[in-house]
Design a protein around this motif. Structure first.
Motif, mmCIF file in Angstrom:
data_model
loop_
_atom_site.group_PDB
_atom_site.id
_atom_site.type_symbol
_atom_site.label_atom_id
_atom_site.label_comp_id
_atom_site.label_asym_id
_atom_site.label_seq_id
_atom_site.Cartn_x
_atom_site.Cartn_y
_atom_site.Cartn_z
ATOM 1 N N PHE A 23 -36.885 -3.379 -18.499
ATOM 2 C CA PHE A 23 -37.458 -2.148 -18.057
ATOM 3 C C PHE A 23 -38.823 -2.359 -17.303
ATOM 4 O O PHE A 23 -39.417 -2.107 -16.399
ATOM 5 C CB PHE A 23 -37.355 -0.941 -18.720
ATOM 6 C CG PHE A 23 -36.211 -0.584 -18.452
ATOM 7 C CD1 PHE A 23 -35.572 -0.206 -17.293
ATOM 8 C CD2 PHE A 23 -35.435 -0.076 -19.612
ATOM 9 C CE1 PHE A 23 -34.176 0.479 -17.342
ATOM 10 C CE2 PHE A 23 -34.213 0.662 -19.656
ATOM 11 C CZ PHE A 23 -33.483 0.690 -18.610
ATOM 12 N N ALA A 24 -39.543 -3.223 -18.035
ATOM 13 C CA ALA A 24 -41.088 -3.611 -17.874
ATOM 14 C C ALA A 24 -41.049 -4.447 -16.608
ATOM 15 O O ALA A 24 -41.907 -4.285 -15.391
ATOM 16 C CB ALA A 24 -41.766 -4.250 -18.995
ATOM 17 N N LEU A 26 -38.797 -4.663 -14.114
ATOM 18 C CA LEU A 26 -38.149 -3.925 -13.181
ATOM 19 C C LEU A 26 -39.431 -3.084 -12.562
ATOM 20 O O LEU A 26 -39.468 -2.881 -11.481
ATOM 21 C CB LEU A 26 -37.020 -3.150 -13.548
ATOM 22 C CG LEU A 26 -36.396 -2.339 -12.451
ATOM 23 C CD1 LEU A 26 -35.579 -3.131 -11.310
ATOM 24 C CD2 LEU A 26 -35.418 -1.651 -12.970
ATOM 25 N N SER A 27 -40.038 -2.579 -13.566
ATOM 26 C CA SER A 27 -41.157 -1.484 -13.103
ATOM 27 C C SER A 27 -42.288 -2.248 -12.338
ATOM 28 O O SER A 27 -42.916 -1.841 -11.318
ATOM 29 C CB SER A 27 -41.948 -1.069 -14.344
ATOM 30 O OG SER A 27 -43.154 -0.556 -14.209
ATOM 31 N N PHE A 28 -42.461 -3.545 -12.688
ATOM 32 C CA PHE A 28 -43.396 -4.533 -11.904
ATOM 33 C C PHE A 28 -43.037 -4.749 -10.500
ATOM 34 O O PHE A 28 -43.788 -4.671 -9.762
ATOM 35 C CB PHE A 28 -43.737 -5.499 -12.749
ATOM 36 C CG PHE A 28 -44.773 -6.727 -12.058
ATOM 37 C CD1 PHE A 28 -46.052 -6.163 -12.212
ATOM 38 C CD2 PHE A 28 -44.158 -7.729 -11.581
ATOM 39 C CE1 PHE A 28 -47.142 -7.057 -11.284
ATOM 40 C CE2 PHE A 28 -45.005 -8.596 -10.816
ATOM 41 C CZ PHE A 28 -46.391 -8.300 -10.855
ATOM 42 N N VAL A 30 -41.081 -3.027 -8.858
ATOM 43 C CA VAL A 30 -41.049 -1.852 -7.970
ATOM 44 C C VAL A 30 -42.603 -1.466 -7.541
ATOM 45 O O VAL A 30 -42.750 -1.055 -6.500
ATOM 46 C CB VAL A 30 -40.406 -0.628 -8.750
ATOM 47 C CG1 VAL A 30 -40.519 0.671 -8.000
ATOM 48 C CG2 VAL A 30 -38.831 -0.981 -8.876
ATOM 49 N N THR A 31 -43.207 -1.496 -8.448
ATOM 50 C CA THR A 31 -44.740 -1.517 -8.228
ATOM 51 C C THR A 31 -45.187 -2.282 -7.360
ATOM 52 O O THR A 31 -46.259 -1.847 -6.458
ATOM 53 C CB THR A 31 -45.584 -1.284 -9.492
ATOM 54 O OG1 THR A 31 -45.069 -0.565 -10.595
ATOM 55 C CG2 THR A 31 -46.923 -0.951 -9.185
ATOM 56 N N ALA A 59 -48.427 -1.150 -13.442
ATOM 57 C CA ALA A 59 -47.433 -1.056 -14.262
ATOM 58 C C ALA A 59 -48.003 -1.021 -15.674
ATOM 59 O O ALA A 59 -47.347 -0.327 -16.716
ATOM 60 C CB ALA A 59 -46.636 -2.264 -14.102
ATOM 61 N N ALA A 62 -49.142 2.482 -16.564
ATOM 62 C CA ALA A 62 -47.677 3.427 -16.638
ATOM 63 C C ALA A 62 -47.079 3.252 -18.054
ATOM 64 O O ALA A 62 -46.741 4.193 -18.644
ATOM 65 C CB ALA A 62 -46.892 2.999 -15.529
ATOM 66 N N ILE A 63 -46.814 1.870 -18.375
ATOM 67 C CA ILE A 63 -46.195 1.543 -19.577
ATOM 68 C C ILE A 63 -46.980 2.253 -20.658
ATOM 69 O O ILE A 63 -46.225 2.709 -21.750
ATOM 70 C CB ILE A 63 -45.929 -0.004 -19.693
ATOM 71 C CG1 ILE A 63 -44.942 -0.314 -18.767
ATOM 72 C CG2 ILE A 63 -45.582 -0.289 -21.247
ATOM 73 C CD1 ILE A 63 -44.624 -1.668 -18.733
ATOM 74 N N GLY A 66 -46.636 5.957 -20.882
ATOM 75 C CA GLY A 66 -45.337 6.403 -21.377
ATOM 76 C C GLY A 66 -44.962 6.235 -22.976
ATOM 77 O O GLY A 66 -44.205 6.752 -23.403
#
Length: 77
Positions: A23-24, A26-28, A30-31, A59, A62-63, A66
């Motif tokens: 998920f990290a 994928l988040s990167f 997308v960012t 990212a 955000a991590i 969260g």
């Protein structure tokens, strides 16, 4: 059963770490896309290293945000 329970906890911890790493990543990605499109809309054309750096900072923020507990914001128990 104590040994089997500890192996189960270890396996679940490893699986959770792998899922969170996925998920990290994928988040990167997308960012990176969001930063690149946003820079294009603003009329800038930054090089890839600046896009990657800003996406990594966003990212990571955000991590970290969260993962922090929100219990300190309220006094209701």
């Amino acid at each position: 059963m104590g040994v089997l329970d500890s192996f189960g906890a270890l396996a679940s911890s490893i699986i959770a770490a792998i899922v969170m790493l996925a998920f990290a990543i994928l988040s990167f990605f997308v960012t990176v896309f969001i930063v690149q499109v946003g820079a294009g809309l603003a009329g800038y054309s930054p090089s890839g290293d600046f896009v990657a750096l800003s996406a990594a900072i966003l990212a990571a923020g955000a991590i970290a945000a969260g993962s922090s507990p929100m219990t300190g914001l309220t006094d209701n128990v």
